[in-house]
Design a protein around this motif. Structure first.
Motif, mmCIF file in Angstrom:
data_model
loop_
_atom_site.group_PDB
_atom_site.id
_atom_site.type_symbol
_atom_site.label_atom_id
_atom_site.label_comp_id
_atom_site.label_asym_id
_atom_site.label_seq_id
_atom_site.Cartn_x
_atom_site.Cartn_y
_atom_site.Cartn_z
ATOM 1 N N GLU A 84 0.839 -1.210 0.000
ATOM 2 C CA GLU A 84 0.000 0.000 0.000
ATOM 3 C C GLU A 84 0.867 1.250 0.000
ATOM 4 O O GLU A 84 0.641 2.173 -0.768
ATOM 5 C CB GLU A 84 -0.914 0.020 1.228
ATOM 6 C CG GLU A 84 -2.040 -0.983 1.190
ATOM 7 C CD GLU A 84 -3.103 -0.577 0.190
ATOM 8 O OE1 GLU A 84 -3.476 0.613 0.147
ATOM 9 O OE2 GLU A 84 -3.554 -1.454 -0.561
ATOM 10 N N TRP A 85 1.847 1.287 0.864
ATOM 11 C CA TRP A 85 2.719 2.461 0.952
ATOM 12 C C TRP A 85 3.520 2.635 -0.331
ATOM 13 O O TRP A 85 3.764 3.753 -0.771
ATOM 14 C CB TRP A 85 3.630 2.364 2.164
ATOM 15 C CG TRP A 85 2.863 2.408 3.457
ATOM 16 C CD1 TRP A 85 1.761 3.167 3.722
ATOM 17 C CD2 TRP A 85 3.118 1.657 4.630
ATOM 18 N NE1 TRP A 85 1.323 2.934 5.000
ATOM 19 C CE2 TRP A 85 2.131 2.008 5.584
ATOM 20 C CE3 TRP A 85 4.074 0.723 4.982
ATOM 21 C CZ2 TRP A 85 2.090 1.464 6.856
ATOM 22 C CZ3 TRP A 85 4.032 0.176 6.256
ATOM 23 C CH2 TRP A 85 3.048 0.550 7.175
ATOM 24 N N GLY A 86 3.926 1.522 -0.945
ATOM 25 C CA GLY A 86 4.668 1.585 -2.195
ATOM 26 C C GLY A 86 3.840 2.156 -3.337
ATOM 27 O O GLY A 86 4.376 2.735 -4.280
ATOM 28 N N ARG A 87 2.513 1.992 -3.257
ATOM 29 C CA ARG A 87 1.622 2.537 -4.272
ATOM 30 C C ARG A 87 1.202 3.966 -3.960
ATOM 31 O O ARG A 87 0.365 4.538 -4.645
ATOM 32 C CB ARG A 87 0.396 1.639 -4.436
ATOM 33 C CG ARG A 87 0.708 0.313 -5.107
ATOM 34 C CD ARG A 87 -0.536 -0.485 -5.424
ATOM 35 N NE ARG A 87 -1.229 -0.983 -4.255
ATOM 36 C CZ ARG A 87 -0.896 -2.084 -3.575
ATOM 37 N NH1 ARG A 87 0.139 -2.801 -3.961
ATOM 38 N NH2 ARG A 87 -1.583 -2.481 -2.531
ATOM 39 N N GLY A 88 1.761 4.535 -2.887
ATOM 40 C CA GLY A 88 1.491 5.933 -2.582
ATOM 41 C C GLY A 88 0.431 6.200 -1.531
ATOM 42 O O GLY A 88 0.114 7.350 -1.257
ATOM 43 N N ALA B 119 10.831 -0.160 8.524
ATOM 44 C CA ALA B 119 10.796 1.281 8.271
ATOM 45 C C ALA B 119 12.115 1.927 8.663
ATOM 46 O O ALA B 119 12.631 2.787 7.942
ATOM 47 C CB ALA B 119 9.640 1.921 9.037
ATOM 48 N N LEU B 120 12.672 1.514 9.790
ATOM 49 C CA LEU B 120 13.928 2.089 10.268
ATOM 50 C C LEU B 120 15.132 1.617 9.464
ATOM 51 O O LEU B 120 15.950 2.423 9.025
ATOM 52 C CB LEU B 120 14.144 1.736 11.741
ATOM 53 C CG LEU B 120 13.211 2.408 12.744
ATOM 54 C CD1 LEU B 120 13.299 1.695 14.089
ATOM 55 C CD2 LEU B 120 13.559 3.870 12.882
ATOM 56 N N GLU B 121 15.244 0.310 9.284
ATOM 57 C CA GLU B 121 16.457 -0.263 8.712
ATOM 58 C C GLU B 121 16.479 -0.260 7.185
ATOM 59 O O GLU B 121 17.518 -0.020 6.586
ATOM 60 C CB GLU B 121 16.650 -1.689 9.227
ATOM 61 C CG GLU B 121 16.898 -1.745 10.726
ATOM 62 C CD GLU B 121 16.978 -3.153 11.267
ATOM 63 O OE1 GLU B 121 16.844 -4.118 10.479
ATOM 64 O OE2 GLU B 121 17.178 -3.290 12.481
ATOM 65 N N VAL B 122 15.349 -0.532 6.560
ATOM 66 C CA VAL B 122 15.313 -0.671 5.104
ATOM 67 C C VAL B 122 14.963 0.651 4.424
ATOM 68 O O VAL B 122 15.564 1.021 3.423
ATOM 69 C CB VAL B 122 14.304 -1.772 4.681
ATOM 70 C CG1 VAL B 122 14.201 -1.866 3.178
ATOM 71 C CG2 VAL B 122 14.711 -3.111 5.283
ATOM 72 N N HIS B 123 13.982 1.348 4.989
ATOM 73 C CA HIS B 123 13.464 2.544 4.331
ATOM 74 C C HIS B 123 13.977 3.841 4.947
ATOM 75 O O HIS B 123 13.596 4.916 4.495
ATOM 76 C CB HIS B 123 11.936 2.522 4.342
ATOM 77 C CG HIS B 123 11.369 1.306 3.669
ATOM 78 N ND1 HIS B 123 11.316 1.184 2.303
ATOM 79 C CD2 HIS B 123 10.861 0.159 4.175
ATOM 80 C CE1 HIS B 123 10.788 0.014 1.993
ATOM 81 N NE2 HIS B 123 10.507 -0.629 3.117
ATOM 82 N N ASP B 124 14.807 3.740 5.983
ATOM 83 C CA ASP B 124 15.389 4.907 6.653
ATOM 84 C C ASP B 124 14.314 5.927 7.049
ATOM 85 O O ASP B 124 14.441 7.125 6.824
ATOM 86 C CB ASP B 124 16.452 5.559 5.765
ATOM 87 C CG ASP B 124 17.335 6.526 6.535
ATOM 88 O OD1 ASP B 124 17.547 6.305 7.741
ATOM 89 O OD2 ASP B 124 17.808 7.508 5.931
ATOM 90 N N ARG B 125 13.224 5.419 7.638
ATOM 91 C CA ARG B 125 12.112 6.267 8.068
ATOM 92 C C ARG B 125 12.032 6.274 9.590
ATOM 93 O O ARG B 125 12.452 5.337 10.255
ATOM 94 C CB ARG B 125 10.767 5.730 7.517
ATOM 95 C CG ARG B 125 10.677 5.641 6.013
ATOM 96 C CD ARG B 125 10.709 6.998 5.339
ATOM 97 N NE ARG B 125 9.675 7.876 5.809
ATOM 98 C CZ ARG B 125 8.604 8.210 5.121
ATOM 99 N NH1 ARG B 125 8.422 7.739 3.909
ATOM 100 N NH2 ARG B 125 7.719 9.026 5.627
ATOM 101 N N ARG B 126 11.480 7.337 10.143
ATOM 102 C CA ARG B 126 11.273 7.402 11.591
ATOM 103 C C ARG B 126 9.968 6.699 11.946
ATOM 104 O O ARG B 126 9.072 6.573 11.115
ATOM 105 C CB ARG B 126 11.210 8.854 12.051
ATOM 106 C CG ARG B 126 12.532 9.551 11.871
ATOM 107 C CD ARG B 126 12.525 10.922 12.465
ATOM 108 N NE ARG B 126 11.518 11.762 11.810
ATOM 109 C CZ ARG B 126 11.165 12.959 12.240
ATOM 110 N NH1 ARG B 126 11.724 13.459 13.317
ATOM 111 N NH2 ARG B 126 10.262 13.661 11.604
#
Length: 66
Positions: free
Chosen positions: A7-11, A36-43
């Protein structure tokens, strides 16, 4: 996990995951947070309305390596 990240990948900005009692909601949240933290570098912000839920989530996420 695949559904949420798909879902997130589709926006899609927000996704609701629903699981019944005892099916590992906290574990799934920990796995999402880890990716989210390790792969996508997101908080990540984890909120709960009871201290006991925050404490159990902290333990579960610690077991996931967070």
């Amino acid at each position: 996990l695949q559904s949420a990240f798909g879902e997130w990948g589709r926006g899609t900005d927000s996704t609701l995951l629903v699981h019944p009692t005892g099916c590992g909601k906290t574990f799934v949240a920990g796995m999402i947070a880890q990716q989210a933290l390790e792969v996508h570098d997101r908080r990540v912000l984890f909120l709960a309305h009871r201290d006991v839920l925050v404490n159990s989530a902290a333990i579960a996420m610690g077991e996931c390596g967070l």
